[in-house]
Design a protein around this motif. Structure first.
Motif, PDB file in Angstrom:
ATOM      1  N   ALA A 227       0.897  -1.151   0.000  1.00 63.01           N
ATOM      2  CA  ALA A 227       0.000   0.000   0.000  1.00 63.01           C
ATOM      3  C   ALA A 227       0.938   1.203   0.000  1.00 63.01           C
ATOM      4  O   ALA A 227       1.618   1.467   0.990  1.00 63.01           O
ATOM      5  CB  ALA A 227      -0.900   0.010   1.220  1.00 63.01           C
ATOM      6  N   LEU A 228       1.010   1.892  -1.142  1.00 62.18           N
ATOM      7  CA  LEU A 228       1.959   2.993  -1.297  1.00 62.18           C
ATOM      8  C   LEU A 228       1.229   4.261  -1.732  1.00 62.18           C
ATOM      9  O   LEU A 228       0.247   4.194  -2.473  1.00 62.18           O
ATOM     10  CB  LEU A 228       3.023   2.635  -2.342  1.00 62.18           C
ATOM     11  N   PRO A 229       1.763   5.415  -1.309  1.00 63.88           N
ATOM     12  CA  PRO A 229       1.150   6.671  -1.740  1.00 63.88           C
ATOM     13  C   PRO A 229       1.413   6.944  -3.222  1.00 63.88           C
ATOM     14  O   PRO A 229       2.374   6.443  -3.800  1.00 63.88           O
ATOM     15  CB  PRO A 229       1.827   7.726  -0.862  1.00 63.88           C
ATOM     16  N   VAL A 230       0.542   7.752  -3.795  1.00 64.68           N
ATOM     17  CA  VAL A 230       0.651   8.178  -5.184  1.00 64.68           C
ATOM     18  C   VAL A 230       1.394   9.510  -5.201  1.00 64.68           C
ATOM     19  O   VAL A 230       1.064  10.418  -4.428  1.00 64.68           O
ATOM     20  CB  VAL A 230      -0.751   8.309  -5.818  1.00 64.68           C
ATOM     21  N   LEU A 231       2.386   9.625  -6.061  1.00 67.85           N
ATOM     22  CA  LEU A 231       3.211  10.833  -6.117  1.00 67.85           C
ATOM     23  C   LEU A 231       2.364  12.092  -6.306  1.00 67.85           C
ATOM     24  O   LEU A 231       2.568  13.092  -5.625  1.00 67.85           O
ATOM     25  CB  LEU A 231       4.248  10.725  -7.237  1.00 67.85           C
ATOM     26  N   HIS A 232       1.431  12.055  -7.232  1.00 68.19           N
ATOM     27  CA  HIS A 232       0.642  13.241  -7.558  1.00 68.19           C
ATOM     28  C   HIS A 232      -0.555  13.451  -6.634  1.00 68.19           C
ATOM     29  O   HIS A 232      -1.222  14.476  -6.716  1.00 68.19           O
ATOM     30  CB  HIS A 232       0.194  13.172  -9.017  1.00 68.19           C
ATOM     31  N   GLU A 233      -0.839  12.480  -5.775  1.00 72.13           N
ATOM     32  CA  GLU A 233      -1.914  12.575  -4.787  1.00 72.13           C
ATOM     33  C   GLU A 233      -1.405  11.961  -3.487  1.00 72.13           C
ATOM     34  O   GLU A 233      -1.814  10.857  -3.119  1.00 72.13           O
ATOM     35  CB  GLU A 233      -3.152  11.809  -5.254  1.00 72.13           C
ATOM     36  N   PRO A 234      -0.526  12.650  -2.764  1.00 79.15           N
ATOM     37  CA  PRO A 234       0.138  12.052  -1.595  1.00 79.15           C
ATOM     38  C   PRO A 234      -0.797  11.467  -0.536  1.00 79.15           C
ATOM     39  O   PRO A 234      -0.410  10.552   0.174  1.00 79.15           O
ATOM     40  CB  PRO A 234       0.964  13.201  -1.027  1.00 79.15           C
ATOM     41  N   GLY A 235      -2.022  11.933  -0.452  1.00 78.80           N
ATOM     42  CA  GLY A 235      -2.948  11.403   0.536  1.00 78.80           C
ATOM     43  C   GLY A 235      -3.628  10.114   0.103  1.00 78.80           C
ATOM     44  O   GLY A 235      -4.320   9.474   0.886  1.00 78.80           O
ATOM     45  N   ARG A 236      -3.432   9.716  -1.145  1.00 78.55           N
ATOM     46  CA  ARG A 236      -4.077   8.509  -1.682  1.00 78.55           C
ATOM     47  C   ARG A 236      -3.100   7.331  -1.648  1.00 78.55           C
ATOM     48  O   ARG A 236      -1.975   7.444  -2.116  1.00 78.55           O
ATOM     49  CB  ARG A 236      -4.513   8.763  -3.117  1.00 78.55           C
ATOM     50  N   LEU A 237      -3.535   6.211  -1.109  1.00 79.91           N
ATOM     51  CA  LEU A 237      -2.749   4.983  -1.123  1.00 79.91           C
ATOM     52  C   LEU A 237      -3.312   4.043  -2.182  1.00 79.91           C
ATOM     53  O   LEU A 237      -4.532   3.929  -2.330  1.00 79.91           O
ATOM     54  CB  LEU A 237      -2.796   4.275   0.231  1.00 79.91           C
ATOM     55  N   VAL A 238      -2.425   3.381  -2.913  1.00 80.59           N
ATOM     56  CA  VAL A 238      -2.826   2.347  -3.860  1.00 80.59           C
ATOM     57  C   VAL A 238      -2.250   1.035  -3.359  1.00 80.59           C
ATOM     58  O   VAL A 238      -1.091   0.965  -2.967  1.00 80.59           O
ATOM     59  CB  VAL A 238      -2.315   2.663  -5.281  1.00 80.59           C
ATOM     60  N   THR A 239      -3.086  -0.001  -3.377  1.00 78.76           N
ATOM     61  CA  THR A 239      -2.637  -1.313  -2.922  1.00 78.76           C
ATOM     62  C   THR A 239      -2.364  -2.218  -4.118  1.00 78.76           C
ATOM     63  O   THR A 239      -2.889  -1.986  -5.227  1.00 78.76           O
ATOM     64  CB  THR A 239      -3.694  -1.985  -2.028  1.00 78.76           C
ATOM     65  N   SER A 240      -1.611  -3.242  -3.868  1.00 76.60           N
ATOM     66  CA  SER A 240      -1.330  -4.228  -4.915  1.00 76.60           C
ATOM     67  C   SER A 240      -2.629  -4.891  -5.383  1.00 76.60           C
ATOM     68  O   SER A 240      -2.761  -5.227  -6.560  1.00 76.60           O
ATOM     69  CB  SER A 240      -0.343  -5.276  -4.400  1.00 76.60           C
ATOM     70  N   GLN A 241      -3.582  -5.050  -4.484  1.00 71.80           N
ATOM     71  CA  GLN A 241      -4.870  -5.657  -4.842  1.00 71.80           C
ATOM     72  C   GLN A 241      -5.616  -4.835  -5.890  1.00 71.80           C
ATOM     73  O   GLN A 241      -6.294  -5.392  -6.756  1.00 71.80           O
ATOM     74  CB  GLN A 241      -5.743  -5.834  -3.593  1.00 71.80           C
ATOM     75  N   GLU A 242      -5.478  -3.520  -5.830  1.00 73.33           N
ATOM     76  CA  GLU A 242      -6.155  -2.647  -6.784  1.00 73.33           C
ATOM     77  C   GLU A 242      -5.605  -2.783  -8.196  1.00 73.33           C
ATOM     78  O   GLU A 242      -6.267  -2.397  -9.161  1.00 73.33           O
ATOM     79  CB  GLU A 242      -6.042  -1.185  -6.343  1.00 73.33           C
ATOM     80  N   LEU A 243      -4.396  -3.303  -8.327  1.00 77.25           N
ATOM     81  CA  LEU A 243      -3.769  -3.425  -9.648  1.00 77.25           C
ATOM     82  C   LEU A 243      -4.060  -4.762 -10.326  1.00 77.25           C
ATOM     83  O   LEU A 243      -3.684  -4.964 -11.478  1.00 77.25           O
ATOM     84  CB  LEU A 243      -2.260  -3.219  -9.529  1.00 77.25           C
ATOM     85  N   LEU A 244      -4.722  -5.672  -9.612  1.00 72.16           N
ATOM     86  CA  LEU A 244      -5.057  -6.966 -10.198  1.00 72.16           C
ATOM     87  C   LEU A 244      -6.075  -6.794 -11.318  1.00 72.16           C
ATOM     88  O   LEU A 244      -6.833  -5.831 -11.352  1.00 72.16           O
ATOM     89  CB  LEU A 244      -5.622  -7.901  -9.125  1.00 72.16           C
ATOM     90  N   GLY A 245      -6.080  -7.749 -12.247  1.00 74.37           N
ATOM     91  CA  GLY A 245      -7.055  -7.732 -13.335  1.00 74.37           C
ATOM     92  C   GLY A 245      -6.450  -7.362 -14.670  1.00 74.37           C
ATOM     93  O   GLY A 245      -6.986  -7.730 -15.716  1.00 74.37           O
TER      94      GLY A 245
END
Length: 185
Positions: free
Chosen positions: A51-69
């Protein structure tokens, strides 16, 4: 006594310069292919969860699960990395094909430096994740930049490259890896 100190200082300087020379040889002259062909224990295994922050949206975390598919190419870079500057035009041209999502993994960088670097050289990434302290990189086995991973739609690591990707690597290694996991041309 003074000549003995002078001789000792000279000997220390010679040893120091010899060690520096060996280090430079190992880094600059040794066979680059050997360094880039390092196997990854992750090949064929699930990508490490994150779960890592997004460079252009520091308050947003993206998880590995969100990248599946859908498969993605995870490109590790930093504004401080000379090799990243070399490979950036190749990554940019590849990203423009839209064959697969190219995700930037900004590693051990300052936010302002990373933003400035992308403004200067362009942002080819679908998304840029940030690992400021490098802790998640340990799970990936990242020890330098640039490094690049191909992760399939199920989240399995299928390919890894250490060092700058050039056109030859793209043609001989990455494109066949994409074909092997069924990514349309």
């Amino acid at each position: 006594m003074a000549s003995a100190r002078h001789l000792t200082a000279a000997a220390i300087a010679v040893v120091f310069l010899g060690l520096v020379g060996l280090l430079l040889y190992g880094v600059l002259v040794s066979d680059r292919a050997d360094r880039e062909a390092l196997p990854s224990p992750l090949i064929g295994k699930p990508a490490p969860p994150f779960a890592l922050p997004v460079l252009h949206e520091p308050g947003r975390l993206v998880t590995s699960q969100e990248l599946l598919g859908q498969p993605y190419l995870l490109n590790v870079w930093g504004s401080w990395c000379p090799g990243c500057r070399v490979e950036h035009p190749v990554i940019t041209r590849f990203a423009e094909t839209r064959r697969v999502r190219v995700i930037g993994y900004n590693w051990k960088d300052e936010h302002a430096d990373a933003m400035r670097w992308l403004e200067q050289f362009g942002n080819p990434y679908w998304l840029v994740l940030v690992d400021y302290d490098g802790r998640k990189a340990i799970d990936w086995g990242i020890y330098g930049a640039p490094e690049t991973f191909l992760v399939d739609a199920e989240g399995i690591v299928r390919w890894k490259h250490v060092g700058p990707i050039d056109d030859a690597t793209l043609a001989s290694s990455l494109l066949p890896a994409l074909d092997a996991i069924g990514v349309p041309k």
